[in-house]
Design a protein around this motif. Structure first.
Motif, PDB file in Angstrom:
ATOM      1  N   ARG A  12      20.201  38.443  28.849  1.00 59.46           N
ATOM      2  CA  ARG A  12      19.669  37.545  27.832  1.00 59.46           C
ATOM      3  C   ARG A  12      18.498  38.173  27.108  1.00 59.46           C
ATOM      4  N   PRO A  14      16.161  40.050  24.216  1.00 58.00           N
ATOM      5  CA  PRO A  14      15.999  39.736  22.803  1.00 58.00           C
ATOM      6  C   PRO A  14      16.927  40.577  21.942  1.00 58.00           C
ATOM      7  N   GLU A  15      17.215  40.063  20.783  1.00 52.50           N
ATOM      8  CA  GLU A  15      18.037  40.807  19.845  1.00 52.50           C
ATOM      9  C   GLU A  15      17.228  41.966  19.287  1.00 52.50           C
ATOM     10  N   ALA A  21      15.948  35.252  22.316  1.00 58.11           N
ATOM     11  CA  ALA A  21      17.062  35.543  23.207  1.00 58.11           C
ATOM     12  C   ALA A  21      18.225  34.601  22.919  1.00 58.11           C
ATOM     13  N   ALA A  22      19.356  34.936  23.487  1.00 63.23           N
ATOM     14  CA  ALA A  22      20.585  34.189  23.265  1.00 63.23           C
ATOM     15  C   ALA A  22      20.483  32.747  23.747  1.00 63.23           C
ATOM     16  N   SER A  24      22.554  29.879  25.514  1.00 64.16           N
ATOM     17  CA  SER A  24      23.683  29.988  26.436  1.00 64.16           C
ATOM     18  C   SER A  24      23.986  28.667  27.103  1.00 64.16           C
ATOM     19  N   TRP A  50      26.109  25.307  18.115  1.00 67.40           N
ATOM     20  CA  TRP A  50      25.543  26.504  17.499  1.00 67.40           C
ATOM     21  C   TRP A  50      25.940  26.670  16.036  1.00 67.40           C
ATOM     22  N   CYS A  92      25.245  33.096  22.824  1.00 68.96           N
ATOM     23  CA  CYS A  92      25.363  33.447  21.414  1.00 68.96           C
ATOM     24  C   CYS A  92      24.024  33.909  20.863  1.00 68.96           C
ATOM     25  N   THR A  93      24.065  35.021  20.139  1.00 70.06           N
ATOM     26  CA  THR A  93      22.942  35.464  19.330  1.00 70.06           C
ATOM     27  C   THR A  93      23.402  35.355  17.879  1.00 70.06           C
ATOM     28  N   SER A  94      22.584  35.788  16.951  1.00 65.11           N
ATOM     29  CA  SER A  94      22.989  35.720  15.545  1.00 65.11           C
ATOM     30  C   SER A  94      24.113  36.707  15.229  1.00 65.11           C
ATOM     31  N   LYS A  95      24.349  37.680  16.116  1.00 64.56           N
ATOM     32  CA  LYS A  95      25.345  38.719  15.826  1.00 64.56           C
ATOM     33  C   LYS A  95      26.541  38.725  16.755  1.00 64.56           C
TER      34      LYS A  95
END
Length: 156
Positions: A12, A14-15, A21-22, A24, A50, A92-95
């Motif tokens: 988890r 950071p991006e 962080a994601a 979840s 999301w 989920c992250t932004s990518k």
């Protein structure tokens, strides 16, 4: 299967762009009935939370359907080949959207080679490989079972 990156279950961090962080969600599956529909419904709810659903475009709708198909394949494989799934984690992250299915099995999932499109059954990991950015298996030494993970690109 990924041989370039090692991902531990529950990563988890950071991006890269410094975003948080994601997000979840975790679903316990051990002993549940109707596991595949349960996993799909749980994932669909996370996609709603999301903002992936309802999908505003055909591309976003296709991305969400790909996620639900991969969840179905990973959970089904755990049911058929690994003594059943214990847990589903969706992050989920932004990518990237990451799916993790933890089971008690000792086997190693792999796409059937050669893949024969007209042959019934045996398409699960081929589908995962085709739809995902990457996928792999993580085992913890001294602990039975494994976590099969897969990552799909988040819609633009």
């Amino acid at each position: 299967m990924s041989t370039t990156r090692q991902h531990q279950p529950g990563d988890r961090g950071p991006e890269p762009d410094g975003a948080p962080a994601a997000a979840s969600r975790v679903l316990a599956l051990y002993g549940a009935s109707g596991i595949v529909p349960l996993a799909r419904d749980f994932t669909r709810q996370a996609l709603h939370e999301w903002g992936w659903l309802p999908a505003a475009t055909a591309d976003r709708r296709a991305a969400a359907e790909d996620v639900l198909l991969v969840v179905s394949e990973l959970v089904t494989n755990a049911c058929l080949h690994a003594e059943g799934p214990e847990q589903l984690r969706v992050a989920c992250t932004s990518k990237v959207l990451r799916l993790e299915v933890t089971d008690r099995g000792s086997g190693q999932p792999a796409p059937r080679t050669p893949h024969r499109a007209g042959r019934p059954g045996g398409h699960g990991m081929f589908i995962v490989q085709r739809l995902c950015l990457d996928w792999g298996v993580v085992r913890t030494p001294g602990v039975p079972g494994k976590t099969v993970w897969a990552e799909l690109a988040a819609p633009a």
